[in-house]
Enzyme design. Structure first.
Site, PDB file in Angstrom:
ATOM      1  N   ASN A  36      53.069  49.660   9.083  1.00  0.00           N
ATOM      2  CA  ASN A  36      52.878  48.714   7.976  1.00  0.00           C
ATOM      3  C   ASN A  36      52.696  47.303   8.542  1.00  0.00           C
ATOM      4  O   ASN A  36      52.708  47.117   9.760  1.00  0.00           O
ATOM      5  CB  ASN A  36      54.062  48.785   7.000  1.00  0.00           C
ATOM      6  CG  ASN A  36      55.366  48.453   7.695  1.00  0.00           C
ATOM      7  OD1 ASN A  36      55.561  47.327   8.144  1.00  0.00           O
ATOM      8  ND2 ASN A  36      56.247  49.440   7.814  1.00  0.00           N
TER       9      ASN A  36
ATOM     10  N   ASP B 115      58.761  55.343   5.538  1.00  0.00           N
ATOM     11  CA  ASP B 115      59.529  56.364   4.812  1.00  0.00           C
ATOM     12  C   ASP B 115      59.109  57.770   5.210  1.00  0.00           C
ATOM     13  O   ASP B 115      59.843  58.730   4.987  1.00  0.00           O
ATOM     14  CB  ASP B 115      59.329  56.182   3.297  1.00  0.00           C
ATOM     15  CG  ASP B 115      60.042  54.928   2.809  1.00  0.00           C
ATOM     16  OD1 ASP B 115      61.177  54.687   3.266  1.00  0.00           O
ATOM     17  OD2 ASP B 115      59.458  54.180   2.007  1.00  0.00           O
TER      18      ASP B 115
ATOM     19  N   LYS C  27      44.709  63.839  21.797  1.00  0.00           N
ATOM     20  CA  LYS C  27      43.971  63.175  20.710  1.00  0.00           C
ATOM     21  C   LYS C  27      43.338  64.232  19.783  1.00  0.00           C
ATOM     22  O   LYS C  27      42.676  65.157  20.262  1.00  0.00           O
ATOM     23  CB  LYS C  27      42.873  62.295  21.316  1.00  0.00           C
ATOM     24  CG  LYS C  27      42.110  61.521  20.288  1.00  0.00           C
ATOM     25  CD  LYS C  27      41.001  60.694  20.905  1.00  0.00           C
ATOM     26  CE  LYS C  27      40.108  60.155  19.807  1.00  0.00           C
ATOM     27  NZ  LYS C  27      38.834  59.687  20.305  1.00  0.00           N
TER      28      LYS C  27
ATOM     29  N   PHE D 212      67.077  44.608   2.800  1.00  0.00           N
ATOM     30  CA  PHE D 212      65.986  43.889   2.148  1.00  0.00           C
ATOM     31  C   PHE D 212      65.293  44.880   1.214  1.00  0.00           C
ATOM     32  O   PHE D 212      65.368  46.088   1.434  1.00  0.00           O
ATOM     33  CB  PHE D 212      64.972  43.365   3.173  1.00  0.00           C
ATOM     34  CG  PHE D 212      65.325  42.026   3.745  1.00  0.00           C
ATOM     35  CD1 PHE D 212      66.353  41.896   4.667  1.00  0.00           C
ATOM     36  CD2 PHE D 212      64.630  40.883   3.368  1.00  0.00           C
ATOM     37  CE1 PHE D 212      66.688  40.664   5.206  1.00  0.00           C
ATOM     38  CE2 PHE D 212      64.950  39.633   3.892  1.00  0.00           C
ATOM     39  CZ  PHE D 212      65.983  39.525   4.805  1.00  0.00           C
TER      40      PHE D 212
ATOM     41  N   LYS E  89      72.133  52.872  -1.695  1.00  0.00           N
ATOM     42  CA  LYS E  89      72.321  52.833  -0.235  1.00  0.00           C
ATOM     43  C   LYS E  89      73.706  52.307   0.147  1.00  0.00           C
ATOM     44  O   LYS E  89      73.981  52.080   1.301  1.00  0.00           O
ATOM     45  CB  LYS E  89      71.208  51.996   0.400  1.00  0.00           C
ATOM     46  CG  LYS E  89      69.799  52.523   0.053  1.00  0.00           C
ATOM     47  CD  LYS E  89      68.730  51.959   0.953  1.00  0.00           C
ATOM     48  CE  LYS E  89      67.344  52.434   0.490  1.00  0.00           C
ATOM     49  NZ  LYS E  89      66.363  52.488   1.568  1.00  0.00           N
TER      50      LYS E  89
HETATM   51  O1  PMT Z   1      58.433  41.163   8.996  1.00  0.00           O
HETATM   52  P1  PMT Z   1      57.799  40.116   8.086  1.00  0.00           P
HETATM   53  O2  PMT Z   1      56.295  40.062   8.206  1.00  0.00           O
HETATM   54  O3  PMT Z   1      58.457  38.771   8.228  1.00  0.00           O
HETATM   55  O4  PMT Z   1      58.050  40.580   6.577  1.00  0.00           O
HETATM   56  C1  PMT Z   1      59.354  40.623   6.095  1.00  0.00           C
HETATM   57  C2  PMT Z   1      59.587  41.849   5.181  1.00  0.00           C
HETATM   58  C3  PMT Z   1      58.749  41.742   3.929  1.00  0.00           C
HETATM   59  C4  PMT Z   1      59.230  43.139   5.939  1.00  0.00           C
HETATM   60  C5  PMT Z   1      61.125  41.833   4.856  1.00  0.00           C
HETATM   61  O5  PMT Z   1      61.429  40.642   4.174  1.00  0.00           O
HETATM   62  C6  PMT Z   1      61.499  43.027   4.012  1.00  0.00           C
HETATM   63  O6  PMT Z   1      61.414  43.028   2.800  1.00  0.00           O
HETATM   64  N1  PMT Z   1      61.970  44.116   4.685  1.00  0.00           N
HETATM   65  C7  PMT Z   1      62.312  45.382   4.047  1.00  0.00           C
HETATM   66  C8  PMT Z   1      61.054  46.124   3.754  1.00  0.00           C
HETATM   67  C9  PMT Z   1      61.336  47.494   3.230  1.00  0.00           C
HETATM   68  O7  PMT Z   1      61.133  48.435   3.951  1.00  0.00           O
HETATM   69  O8  PMT Z   1      61.880  47.546   2.074  1.00  0.00           O
HETATM   70  P2  PMT Z   1      62.259  48.942   1.320  1.00  0.00           P
HETATM   71  O9  PMT Z   1      62.410  48.528  -0.070  1.00  0.00           O
HETATM   72  O10 PMT Z   1      61.243  49.986   1.644  1.00  0.00           O
HETATM   73  O11 PMT Z   1      63.619  49.374   1.977  1.00  0.00           O
HETATM   74  C10 PMT Z   1      64.874  48.915   1.486  1.00  0.00           C
HETATM   75  C11 PMT Z   1      65.860  48.776   2.620  1.00  0.00           C
HETATM   76  O12 PMT Z   1      66.096  50.081   3.214  1.00  0.00           O
HETATM   77  C12 PMT Z   1      65.409  47.880   3.757  1.00  0.00           C
HETATM   78  O13 PMT Z   1      66.519  47.151   4.210  1.00  0.00           O
HETATM   79  C13 PMT Z   1      64.911  48.850   4.822  1.00  0.00           C
HETATM   80  O14 PMT Z   1      65.091  48.321   6.142  1.00  0.00           O
HETATM   81  C14 PMT Z   1      65.811  50.044   4.596  1.00  0.00           C
HETATM   82  N2  PMT Z   1      65.191  51.342   4.952  1.00  0.00           N
HETATM   83  C15 PMT Z   1      64.074  51.764   4.307  1.00  0.00           C
HETATM   84  C16 PMT Z   1      63.546  53.002   4.645  1.00  0.00           C
HETATM   85  C17 PMT Z   1      64.161  53.757   5.662  1.00  0.00           C
HETATM   86  N3  PMT Z   1      63.664  54.952   6.018  1.00  0.00           N
HETATM   87  N4  PMT Z   1      65.245  53.290   6.286  1.00  0.00           N
HETATM   88  C18 PMT Z   1      65.779  52.094   5.950  1.00  0.00           C
HETATM   89  O15 PMT Z   1      66.769  51.652   6.527  1.00  0.00           O
END
Ligand code: PMT
Length: 400
Positions: A210, A279, A289, A323, A341
């Protein structure tokens, strides 16, 4: 706090120079000794005599006018200062400093000093928002320069917006606070921060990922370090330089990120998950490849571990900060993640807009806890990270 402090004020050319005269007066009233250097443009606005009268010291503006033959003036001033303040700072001088240009008395002195440097910008609202200026400001933040952000209001150019030099009283109070003994509320605490994307391989040359740049996570790690924490930064593939003063672990996939965090989880006081973790990953990563064939192809995807949820399940004493990157129904989804979570805080960014979130230098977020929420307006990720951590540390009591 300012008593007997030696402050070197670098004055650049903008209409706000008149406020710098008042600033010198207030600094000297607070007990500081102030010396002033002016750029050529600053002298178009105010005569050096005003600063001389207010500071009771010679005013400098010509690198080659050596008033004392026993020293080289710009080196002598650079070494003399306990603190260097650039106010008002123009886009021009900010740009020069960010790029290491030293072509006048102000900029040569700024490169020569090892004292803490504070920059108080003042300019037109669109100039302040220009990507080049924001880039230079971010670079200076990374170099350890501190900023006093301009305030919003009526600007001399007729615009209303952000760009006014902060009021002299406020600048004096910030300077005074700076000289207070340093607060290190996270001293002795381990903080793990995840940043950037994860990369899930399809074959040796292709992957799923991403647009996360790592900027938000790096800013959180630096803010935690500055509060005294022992920081481990676990990051996916990004093009940022390693921040100093912390352990840095580079990983590729979600599984590797989970393993790196789990290694230190027991000792962690806070875990901040700013990473954008994939995810899903391809069920099989081909060793060779994959060759194209006629017709469409299908990649079977399987779920990656949800790292934050795993940390939430195994939580003992740790404070968990996640986040949430959302494009719609931000609050509903953010609160859902907070509960599901088992996190203590979720920082939600609306990533549907291009001026924030993924890749941007600024962000606009709302911090959600279980019993409160606070919105933060658009600001650089560096400033935002400091403000977020201050609120989280204060509210959670984690520092006790
Ligand atoms: O890196 P930048 O360009 O500065 O951008 C910052 C950002 C937008 C990436 C950052 O501010 C942000 O929002 N990060 C979380 C992005 C995200 O994956 O959000 P989510 O809503 O999909 O996940 C929620 C939380 O679960 C996050 O804390 C994520 O790290 C965590 N997660 C998600 C999926 C997974 N398989 N494991 C996780 O731990």
């Amino acid at each position: 706090m300012l008593l007997n402090k030696k402050i070197l004020l670098c004055v650049c050319g903008g209409i706000a120079v008149y406020k710098a005269v008042a600033l010198v007066s207030k600094l000297t009233q607070a007990g500081a000794t102030v010396k002033v250097i002016m750029t050529e443009s600053a002298r178009q606005f105010v005569n050096p005599l005003s600063f001389q009268v207010m500071s009771k010291n010679d005013v400098f503006y010509d690198t080659f006018d050596e008033k004392d033959s026993s020293v080289i003036a710009h080196i002598d001033l650079a070494d003399w200062a306990d603190l260097v303040l650039v106010a008002p700072a123009t886009a021009n001088v900010i740009g020069k400093l960010a790029n290491g240009i030293a072509d006048d008395m102000v900029t040569t002195t700024l490169l020569a000093t090892t004292a803490p440097v504070w920059v108080a910008p003042a300019m037109n609202v669109h100039m302040y928002d220009h990507p080049a200026v924001l880039r230079n400001i971010d670079r200076l933040y990374a170099d350890g320069i501190r900023f006093i952000e301009p305030s919003a209001g009526y600007l001399a150019c007729g615009y209303v917006g952000k760009g006014r030099l902060e009021e002299p009283e406020k600048i004096v109070s910030i300077m005074s606070k700076f000289f207070e003994p340093q607060q290190k509320p996270l001293a002795g605490k381990k903080v793990i921060v995840s940043a950037g994307p994860t990369l899930e391989r399809i074959d040796p040359v292709r992957y799923l990922s991403n647009f996360s740049s790592g900027k938000m996570g790096y800013a959180m790690a630096e803010a935690a370090r500055d509060l005294g924490a022992d920081v481990t930064l676990v990051h996916g593939p990004v093009s940022l330089a390693d921040p100093h003063g912390m352990k840095v672990v580079a990983i590729e996939s979600a599984q590797q990120m989970l393993e790196a965090i789990m290694k230190e989880y027991d000792e962690a006081a806070i875990v901040i998950k700013a990473a954008a973790v994939a995810d899903y990953r391809p069920k099989y990563a081909a060793a060779q490849k994959v060759k194209k064939q006629d017709g469409d192809a299908v990649i079977e995807l399987v779920r990656t571990p949800d790292i934050l949820a795993t940390l939430g399940q195994q939580k003992q004493h740790q404070l968990l900060v996640g986040f949430a990157a959302e494009t719609n129904d931000v609050e509903t989804y953010a609160l859902g993640k907070l509960q599901r979570k088992n996190a203590d805080y979720i920082i939600a960014n609306d990533v549907s807009k291009s001026d924030r979130g993924f890749g941007a230098d600024k962000n606009t977020v709302t911090l959600y806890g279980h019993d409160f929420q606070q919105s933060f307006p658009s600001m650089t990720k560096t400033t935002l990270a400091k403000q977020l951590l201050d609120v989280i540390v204060e509210r959670s009591g984690v520092a006790k």
